[in-house]
Design a protein around this motif. Structure first.
Motif, PDB file in Angstrom:
ATOM      1  N   TYR A  31      61.833  76.614 -50.009  1.00  0.00           N
ATOM      2  CA  TYR A  31      62.842  77.494 -49.753  1.00  0.00           C
ATOM      3  C   TYR A  31      63.241  78.558 -50.807  1.00  0.00           C
ATOM      4  O   TYR A  31      63.752  79.764 -50.531  1.00  0.00           O
ATOM      5  CB  TYR A  31      64.026  76.758 -49.349  1.00  0.00           C
ATOM      6  CG  TYR A  31      65.534  77.450 -48.745  1.00  0.00           C
ATOM      7  CD1 TYR A  31      66.283  77.448 -49.912  1.00  0.00           C
ATOM      8  CD2 TYR A  31      65.558  78.389 -47.999  1.00  0.00           C
ATOM      9  CE1 TYR A  31      67.458  78.340 -49.942  1.00  0.00           C
ATOM     10  CE2 TYR A  31      66.652  79.204 -47.785  1.00  0.00           C
ATOM     11  CZ  TYR A  31      67.640  79.127 -48.752  1.00  0.00           C
ATOM     12  OH  TYR A  31      68.857  79.796 -48.433  1.00  0.00           O
ATOM     13  N   ALA A  32      63.449  77.801 -51.925  1.00  0.00           N
ATOM     14  CA  ALA A  32      64.087  78.571 -53.139  1.00  0.00           C
ATOM     15  C   ALA A  32      63.459  77.809 -54.457  1.00  0.00           C
ATOM     16  O   ALA A  32      63.171  76.744 -54.427  1.00  0.00           O
ATOM     17  CB  ALA A  32      65.339  78.611 -53.201  1.00  0.00           C
ATOM     18  N   MET A  33      63.564  78.715 -55.807  1.00  0.00           N
ATOM     19  CA  MET A  33      63.194  78.170 -56.864  1.00  0.00           C
ATOM     20  C   MET A  33      64.367  78.652 -57.769  1.00  0.00           C
ATOM     21  O   MET A  33      64.960  79.509 -57.538  1.00  0.00           O
ATOM     22  CB  MET A  33      61.790  78.622 -57.510  1.00  0.00           C
ATOM     23  CG  MET A  33      60.738  78.045 -56.747  1.00  0.00           C
ATOM     24  SD  MET A  33      59.200  78.418 -57.491  1.00  0.00           S
ATOM     25  CE  MET A  33      59.128  77.363 -59.262  1.00  0.00           C
ATOM     26  N   GLY A  34      64.496  77.754 -58.705  1.00  0.00           N
ATOM     27  CA  GLY A  34      65.599  78.145 -59.636  1.00  0.00           C
ATOM     28  C   GLY A  34      65.434  77.566 -61.169  1.00  0.00           C
ATOM     29  O   GLY A  34      64.584  76.949 -61.547  1.00  0.00           O
ATOM     30  N   TRP A  35      66.599  78.063 -62.077  1.00  0.00           N
ATOM     31  CA  TRP A  35      66.276  77.555 -63.257  1.00  0.00           C
ATOM     32  C   TRP A  35      67.834  76.865 -63.612  1.00  0.00           C
ATOM     33  O   TRP A  35      68.751  77.394 -63.149  1.00  0.00           O
ATOM     34  CB  TRP A  35      66.252  78.854 -64.445  1.00  0.00           C
ATOM     35  CG  TRP A  35      64.961  79.395 -64.063  1.00  0.00           C
ATOM     36  CD1 TRP A  35      64.500  80.599 -63.437  1.00  0.00           C
ATOM     37  CD2 TRP A  35      63.821  78.954 -64.965  1.00  0.00           C
ATOM     38  NE1 TRP A  35      63.234  80.695 -63.703  1.00  0.00           N
ATOM     39  CE2 TRP A  35      62.660  79.910 -64.675  1.00  0.00           C
ATOM     40  CE3 TRP A  35      63.455  78.023 -66.005  1.00  0.00           C
ATOM     41  CZ2 TRP A  35      61.361  79.784 -65.057  1.00  0.00           C
ATOM     42  CZ3 TRP A  35      62.528  77.864 -66.553  1.00  0.00           C
ATOM     43  CH2 TRP A  35      61.254  78.860 -66.136  1.00  0.00           C
TER      44      TRP A  35
END
Length: 118
Positions: A31-35
Motif C-alpha cells: 500500500y505504501a512505503m515510508g521513512w
C-alpha cells in the motif's frame, strides 16, 4: 519482504543526501512505503510516506519543503531526497513498508545513519 536502506553518511549543514530503500521479495499488495528516523535518545518518528499506486505523499512538518519522497515501482525502490540538511536531522533513518491502509507498517529496513555537522 526484505528492505535494504542505503545512502546515509556525514554531510555539512545545508548539504544534501539521497537515501534509497530497495524491497526484495515484495508482497503483491504493498500500500505504501515510508521513512522514519530515530535521533539519539529519542523515539522513532515518522518522516515521510508515499502510496505505492497513486504516489500520494505525506511529510513531517519540519521536513516539508526540504525532503522529497519518491518511488520507482519497476525497481521496487523508494527514495528520500534530503536538501538543506540541518543538525537536527541527524538520526538513524529507517524505511518501512505497509501492506494495508490504516494499519501499522509491516516490514522494516535495518537503518542508515545520517549525520549533519554544523
Amino acid at each position: 519482504v526484505q528492505l535494504q536502506a542505503s545512502g546515509g553518511g556525514l554531510v555539512q549543514a545545508g548539504g544534501s543526501l539521497r537515501l534509497s530503500c530497495a524491497a526484495s521479495g515484495r508482497a503483491p499488495d504493498t500500500y505504501a512505503m515510508g521513512w522514519f528516523r530515530r535521533a539519539p535518545g529519542e523515539k522513532r518518528v515518522f518522516v515521510a510516506s508515499i502510496t505505492w499506486d497513486e504516489g500520494n505523499t505525506d511529510y513531517l512538518d519540519s521536513v516539508k519543503g526540504r525532503f522529497t519522497i519518491s518511488r520507482d515501482r519497476a525497481k521496487n525502490t523508494v527514495y528520500l531526497q534530503m536538501n538543506s540538511l540541518k543538525s537536527e536531522d541527524t538520526a538513524v533513518y529507517y524505511c518501512a513498508l505497509k501492506r494495508r491502509p490504516k494499519f501499522e507498517y509491516d516490514y522494516w529496513g535495518q537503518g542508515t545513519q545520517v549525520t549533519v555537522s554544523s
